[in-house]
Design a protein around this motif. Sequence first.
Motif, PDB file in Angstrom:
ATOM      1  N   ARG A 354       0.838  -1.188  -0.043  1.00  0.00           N
ATOM      2  CA  ARG A 354       0.153  -0.156   0.068  1.00  0.00           C
ATOM      3  C   ARG A 354       0.846   1.259   0.075  1.00  0.00           C
ATOM      4  N   ALA A 355       2.187   1.216   0.153  1.00  0.00           N
ATOM      5  CA  ALA A 355       3.022   2.344   0.242  1.00  0.00           C
ATOM      6  C   ALA A 355       2.979   2.827  -1.062  1.00  0.00           C
ATOM      7  N   ALA A 356       2.817   4.408  -1.136  1.00  0.00           N
ATOM      8  CA  ALA A 356       2.873   5.036  -2.387  1.00  0.00           C
ATOM      9  C   ALA A 356       4.257   4.996  -2.981  1.00  0.00           C
ATOM     10  N   GLU A 357       5.280   5.264  -2.356  1.00  0.00           N
ATOM     11  CA  GLU A 357       6.685   5.311  -2.742  1.00  0.00           C
ATOM     12  C   GLU A 357       7.406   3.808  -2.687  1.00  0.00           C
ATOM     13  N   SER A 358       7.794   3.683  -4.001  1.00  0.00           N
ATOM     14  CA  SER A 358       8.293   2.092  -4.041  1.00  0.00           C
ATOM     15  C   SER A 358       9.557   1.760  -3.195  1.00  0.00           C
TER      16      SER A 358
END
Length: 464
Positions: A354-358
């Motif tokens: 769910r994290a936006a940044e990889s």
Amino acid sequence: MALQTVEQTTSAPHDCRNHRHSCNFLWANSWRGNMEDPSRHPHLAVVLFVVFSVVTAITRWFPRRKYQYLTNFDTKPRSVARRALLNKPTRTTMIPRTVARRALPDEPIRTTTIENFLNKLAEERPIRFLPQQLAEFTQNFTVKLGSGAFGSVYKGELPDQKPIAVKVLVGIMDKRMEEQFMAEVGTIAGTQHINLVRLYGFCYDDTLIAQVYEFMENGSLDKFLFNEDDVDTLQENDRKVIEFGRLNEIAIGAAKGIRYLHEECQRRIIHYDIKPGNILLDANFNPKVADFGLAKLMGREYTHMSMTGMRGTPGYAAPEMWLPYSPVTYKCDVYSFGMLLFEMVGRRKNFDCRAAESEKKWFPKLVYKQWDSGMLGEVMAARGIEQKAERERAVRMCKVALWCVQYSAEARPSMSKVLQMLEGEIEIEPPPNPFTGLYVSDVPDSHLSGGISNSNDLQSLLPV
């Protein structure tokens, strides 16, 4: 007239002899009668009893052996005192045997103490229960604590009102289940440690296969790590939020349990499945390592063992466990413990899709990147670790975790050194990058499907 007198006079001695003979005969008959019937002369029995008592007392007090017990052996067993006397016959301070026996601890009290010790020793060994007993202990398996691929766990109570957790294995009893049952019972049955869950007994029957463990009031650690953001869920399930200071103590306790398996058992035990779900917490949040279904015993003369298949849980298994027939050492548990430390610091799964940044999807790589750039404090602040003491513990745990998850097993520390670093007894050297040896081809499909959606996401997590 005179003649008659003479005859009477001459016959008198003969009558006296006859009278004496008759008296002797009567006295002998009287004695023989008394011997045949002592009740006719009760004083005779009293005399015999007194004589017998005197003779017995003399023989008992008379020193029949050359050397008797010494006064300085009053608290030792008689056989030990006798051996000591035989080795040192020059001592002269001697006392009678009866006095030495009285000087020893009271016989009934000593027997009671030994019996209690033997009973307690028997209780510490696993007991083989009958299916009817487990059904009675669990009220016919009504209170269910949890379930998994192996089966279900039910709450119960022994006759002495001691709470228990009954793990029931389900499915067809194939070779794999037999190995799991023997591994769990065989390894944990011979271990006793404050940070290892205790096995009370087991049941192996055509109708029921189960293990009986001590009941852990607070369940497994994963329930407190991965639901903290959802406070309502925690309140609904009546669970508390564990403070970071307590999390640090849990990490140290779990490390002690693993160290015992690796270094203090007669045969080294490799757990193979260290993860938050297998760290149980009692009423005081003291940790205990559990679930030895994948454990293996390894002699200390062996440096490694070969594996024919994948073991452990994806995301926690060491890289050497990905490849079949690769040499595996006890350092695979060290790698899993490092992944456990990352999740304890972050209070999240190591991989968060769910994290936006990889770069934030895989928490271990984020920790190393921030530490290498000197910005690890930002990660701590983002996880709510703001106090100075807690931040120091968190930084220490991150550095230890980076050492534990080194790609090469030889580069990982032993659990003794891990424990010393966690407790601050030794200084932690700067850890090298643990992810330089990872390649996409090394990661099996189970890891990709277990959390990482595709190879592109994995490529973004690994170093170039």
